[in-house]
Design an enzyme around this catalytic site. Structure first.
Site, PDB file in Angstrom:
ATOM      1  N   HIS A  56       0.828  -1.207   0.000  1.00 42.72           N
ATOM      2  CA  HIS A  56       0.000   0.000   0.000  1.00 42.72           C
ATOM      3  C   HIS A  56       0.862   1.257   0.000  1.00 42.72           C
ATOM      4  CE1 HIS A  56      -2.954  -2.872   2.128  1.00 42.72           C
ATOM      5  NE2 HIS A  56      -3.332  -2.737   0.887  1.00 42.72           N
ATOM      6  N   HIS A  57       2.128   1.127  -0.392  1.00 41.35           N
ATOM      7  CA  HIS A  57       2.984   2.323  -0.329  1.00 41.35           C
ATOM      8  C   HIS A  57       2.485   3.382  -1.289  1.00 41.35           C
ATOM      9  CE1 HIS A  57       4.745   0.576  -3.932  1.00 41.35           C
ATOM     10  NE2 HIS A  57       5.380   1.706  -4.155  1.00 41.35           N
TER      11      HIS A  57
ATOM     12  N   LYS B  63      -2.689  -2.606  -7.450  1.00 34.87           N
ATOM     13  CA  LYS B  63      -3.047  -2.968  -8.827  1.00 34.87           C
ATOM     14  C   LYS B  63      -2.570  -4.360  -9.152  1.00 34.87           C
ATOM     15  CE  LYS B  63      -4.504  -1.467 -12.878  1.00 34.87           C
ATOM     16  NZ  LYS B  63      -5.261  -2.725 -12.990  1.00 34.87           N
TER      17      LYS B  63
ATOM     18  N   ASP C 249       7.622   2.836 -13.286  1.00 40.00           N
ATOM     19  CA  ASP C 249       7.097   4.109 -12.759  1.00 40.00           C
ATOM     20  C   ASP C 249       5.583   4.234 -12.882  1.00 40.00           C
ATOM     21  OD1 ASP C 249       9.512   5.110 -11.883  1.00 40.00           O
ATOM     22  OD2 ASP C 249      10.008   5.973 -13.842  1.00 40.00           O
TER      23      ASP C 249
ATOM     24  N   LYS D  66      -2.980  -8.887  -6.397  1.00 41.38           N
ATOM     25  CA  LYS D  66      -3.391  -9.936  -7.346  1.00 41.38           C
ATOM     26  C   LYS D  66      -4.579 -10.667  -6.759  1.00 41.38           C
ATOM     27  CE  LYS D  66      -1.602 -11.481 -11.240  1.00 41.38           C
ATOM     28  NZ  LYS D  66      -0.692 -10.687 -12.072  1.00 41.38           N
TER      29      LYS D  66
ATOM     30  N   SER E 251      -2.666  -0.261 -18.405  1.00 35.35           N
ATOM     31  CA  SER E 251      -3.747  -0.207 -17.413  1.00 35.35           C
ATOM     32  C   SER E 251      -3.715   1.143 -16.692  1.00 35.35           C
ATOM     33  CB  SER E 251      -3.579  -1.308 -16.361  1.00 35.35           C
ATOM     34  OG  SER E 251      -4.147  -2.502 -16.804  1.00 35.35           O
TER      35      SER E 251
HETATM   36  N1  GLU Z   1      -2.211  -9.269 -14.996  1.00 36.60           N
HETATM   37  C1  GLU Z   1      -1.277  -8.376 -15.608  1.00 36.60           C
HETATM   38  C2  GLU Z   1       0.085  -8.514 -14.961  1.00 36.60           C
HETATM   39  O1  GLU Z   1       0.423  -9.526 -14.386  1.00 36.60           O
HETATM   40  C3  GLU Z   1      -1.791  -6.961 -15.698  1.00 36.60           C
HETATM   41  C4  GLU Z   1      -2.023  -6.257 -14.404  1.00 36.60           C
HETATM   42  C5  GLU Z   1      -2.736  -4.922 -14.546  1.00 36.60           C
HETATM   43  O2  GLU Z   1      -2.913  -4.447 -15.664  1.00 36.60           O
HETATM   44  O3  GLU Z   1      -3.101  -4.381 -13.521  1.00 36.60           O
HETATM   45  O4  GLU Z   1       0.911  -7.646 -15.069  1.00 36.60           O
END
Ligand code: GLU
Length: 474
Positions: A67-68, A73, A102, A109, A366
């Site tokens: 959570h830094h 994501k 960056d 995950k 993303s």
């Molecule tokens: N699942 C992808 C990865 O391992 C994409 C992750 C994303 O776009 O948040 O990098």
């Protein structure tokens, strides 16, 4: 089951060993290093769904490693092999992957134990929506909290269901679409996200191939992509696009390995056509002119310039590493090379382009999608015409001073203003090139011989800066 847990455990051990080795080169204090290494939170959930009149219990998990920076994501994986250690390993990798390129996010995950190939679309939709609702209930998803994306076994369809469930339950939230990325373009997705990971893999390989210094003495000449022989494992989203873009730039795809077997042709396989063949026949085998390889992992051991494992983790292990003949192993997948195998490959002089750098193109785009969702405007919408009229004035001036008239095609090419796809591609290419050179600088400055250790170290130091800036750690 026992075996799968072992695979997950091995994967997590490998990732942490990679981390520990890189951290030994860092100037950060042991306390900060432990905080950067620790997995911040794990949420496990079981819920019932109805399948063909019967109740089934489905298990899901979401791991937020760091959570830094917020949001955290990372993708959501649908597979019967999903287990806690595997998801922890993947979430850990996401933290460092984001830092390498960056992207200002923490790592996360998710996983759901379901087989997407044997489940009906109706079941998949029910499971996806319910999993999303479970995360929403606990405030574990949201544009500022944690933003999932596709991973193994999921794609834009599942992301659309998640976004729709979120919007339904958070009615009226302006930034709601930023709760998940990898969505279809019609539902707040961004052009270029689908192929982003594979395209990033191509940019990374291209950068390494032009690195005269690093390739010296490795039995491979520096230069362009032209004529390079490439074997790819996995013709999913990452493997397909990586192979496709390399082929477009002149490489020969000499082997494709899939679950059901592999094909090999030293003269090159047309990736698009082989993909079509697999969709039509249900198998990659028996592709024209190519030799069938019944046991597809044997293909990994064939001679080639670049081997792209783009399927799952732990594919190159202590049992087969000694037989790998590729000059470069380009990790399209997450964790395809175990720590033991890495040692063997490096001793053989093989260069490894590590996952946390090489497959970061997905999360990079993303990030662009998330920015688009927060600003609620398509990239290029405001500036494209202004750019075009600026270019038009320059072209007109060139024509009037030179007295020559350009063809309609030349004019169109010079005047074209940037669309969303142009900006996404430009941002992705720039990111992959910059990150490569940052990693190489760290190798040179710290005397580190391999790209993975340098990539981890780059990431650790960047994350360390955000903790140090807080001033709360001695
Ligand atoms: N699942 C992808 C990865 O391992 C994409 C992750 C994303 O776009 O948040 O990098």
């Amino acid at each position: 089951m026992g075996n799968e847990q072992n695979e997950g455990k091995k994967f997590l051990e490998s990732v942490l060993q990679y981390f520990d080795h890189a951290a030994s080169f860092s100037h950060l204090s042991p306390g900060i290093i432990s905080q950067i290494r620790a997995c911040n939170s794990v949420y496990k959930v079981s819920f019932p769904i109805e399948v063909d009149g019967k109740v089934e219990v489905v298990e899901g998990i979401r791991v937020q490693h760091s959570h830094h920076k917020l949001p955290s994501k990372g993708g959501i994986r649908f597979s019967m092999q999903v287990d806690e250690d595997e998801v922890k390993a993947l979430a850990t990798l996401m933290t460092f992957k984001c830092a390498v390129v960056d992207v200002p996010f923490g790592g996360a995950k998710g996983g759901v134990k379901i087989n997407p190939r044997t489940s009906s679309v109706k079941t998949l939709e029910k499971v996806t929506r319910r999993y999303a609702a479970e995360l929403i209930k606990k405030n574990l998803i949201g544009p500022g909290m944690d933003v999932p994306a596709p991973d193994y076994g999921t794609g834009s369809r599942e992301m659309a269901w998640i976004a729709d469930t979120y919007q339904a339950l958070k009615y009226g939230e302006t930034n709601a679409l930023g709760c998940v990325t990898g969505k279809p373009v019609g539902q707040g997705g961004i052009r270029g996200r689908a192929e982003a990971t594979g395209l990033g893999v191509y940019y990374g390989i291209r950068e390494l191939l032009s690195d005269t210094e690093l390739l010296k003495g490795r039995g491979i000449e520096a230069g362009s992509m032209e004529g390079r022989s490439i074997i790819v494992q996995g013709l999913g989203n990452v493997g397909y696009h990586a192979a496709y873009f390399c082929q477009q730039d002149g490489a020969l795809i000499t082997g494709i390995a899939e679950r059901e077997g592999g094909i090999y042709d030293p003269n090159g396989i047309d990736v698009q056509d082989a993909f079509k063949h697999r969709s039509e026949t249900g198998s990659i085998l028996n592709y024209k002119n190519a030799k069938n390889i019944e046991n597809s992992v044997d293909l990994l051991e064939e001679e080639c310039d670049v081997l792209i494992p783009a399927a799952l983790e732990n594919q190159i292990h202590s049992g087969n590493a000694a037989n790998i003949k590729a000059k470069i192993v380009a990790e399209g997948a997450n964790g395809p090379v175990t720590k033991d195998a890495e040692q063997i490959l490096l001793e053989k002089g093989i260069i490894i382009l590590p996952d946390l750098y090489l497959n970061a193109g997905g999360v990079t785009v993303s990030y662009f999608e998330w920015l688009k969702n927060l600003s609620n405007v398509r990239f290029g919408r405001m500036g494209k015409r202004a750019e075009e009229s600026h270019f038009r004035r320059i072209v007109n001036a060139i024509e009037s001073t030179s007295g020559k008239t350009m063809s309609a095609n030349e004019r169109a090419l010079l005047i074209h203003g940037s669309d969303e796809i142009d900006l996404v591609r430009s941002g992705l290419e720039d990111t992959m090139i910059n990150a490569y050179h940052e990693i190489r600088d760290v190798m040179d400055k710290k005397g580190i011989p391999d790209l993975r250790t340098a990539a981890f170290l780059t990431a650790i130091e960047k994350i360390g800066v955000s903790y140090e800036a807080l001033g709360i750690f001695p």
